[in-house]
Design a protein around this motif. Sequence first.
Motif, short mmCIF file in Angstrom:
data_model
loop_
_atom_site.label_atom_id
_atom_site.label_comp_id
_atom_site.label_asym_id
_atom_site.label_seq_id
_atom_site.Cartn_x
_atom_site.Cartn_y
_atom_site.Cartn_z
N SER A 1 34.80 19.11 -12.83
CA SER A 1 35.47 20.41 -13.03
C SER A 1 35.98 20.54 -14.45
O SER A 1 35.91 21.62 -15.06
CB SER A 1 36.63 20.56 -12.04
OG SER A 1 36.17 20.52 -10.70
N SER B 1 35.08 23.40 -17.44
CA SER B 1 36.19 24.33 -17.63
C SER B 1 36.13 24.98 -19.01
O SER B 1 35.45 24.50 -19.92
CB SER B 1 37.53 23.59 -17.48
OG SER B 1 37.67 22.62 -18.50
N VAL C 1 41.46 25.97 -21.27
CA VAL C 1 42.01 25.15 -20.18
C VAL C 1 42.15 23.71 -20.64
O VAL C 1 43.20 23.07 -20.43
CB VAL C 1 41.12 25.22 -18.93
CG1 VAL C 1 41.63 24.26 -17.86
CG2 VAL C 1 41.06 26.64 -18.40
N SER C 2 41.12 23.19 -21.29
CA SER C 2 41.17 21.82 -21.82
C SER C 2 42.29 21.67 -22.84
O SER C 2 42.99 20.66 -22.88
CB SER C 2 39.83 21.44 -22.45
OG SER C 2 38.80 21.41 -21.48
#
Length: 250
Positions: free
Chosen positions: A75, A79, A83-84
Amino acid sequence: MQTTTSLERAEQRAAVRRSDSTGFRTPDLFAKRPVIGVAIFMIGLAVFGILAYNVYVQGPMIQWDKQMADHMHTSALNSAGWVSAIMIAGYYIGLQGYIVLAVAMALYFLSKRYWKEFLIIAVGCIGQGGLWLLMANVFGRDRPVLDHPISKAIDYPSFPSGHTMSAVLCFGMLAYLLVPKIASRPWKAAVVVLALLLMAYIGFSRFFMGAHYLTDIVGGLALGFAWTAMVITVFEGLFRKKEENEHEQA
């Protein structure tokens, strides 16, 4: 003459405590109701014990743990970049942010001569670091092995999560200090929820980035709550007993 002097000293101490009531002091909740601190300690220790046993004997929970880590890593790879970025920030908040906040609180307590609070944060932070180092080396759990790691490789053991333990101690202590100063119940609840969300965010970010298994995070939360509750309960109890003895002598 001695009796008068003792009474004056007792009154001076009481006046100092009243003048300090607006400062960031511990509310002595665990000193007044030690059962709360003991209950948090016992529950946290029990949860950590269950996880630690599974890690030590490679119990059934470990296979599920690896599957969860693989699923989360997939996931994470898929992503969005933002988000990371948010998840990577959890590493710095849980380390550098923790250090800055802990040092700021320690310096504040030291400047105000709030010895009880200073000892709680000093012993809490130093002891937490030592406890994490001891547990990490006792269990010696390897980090998740990933085909395409997002974050750089870390060579020290995985269980429990030190970032999560630090988050519980620091943000838990901050909420414990702030909540009694807030008159509004909704805002009290908001501070508690925010502290819990920060703990969860820092822990989840480490899991998301593939640096830990989920049991590392939960173990860090459990041990962090147990350690924090124990330190606050012990020092609040000791200082309360000291004040009672001084009052009796006066």
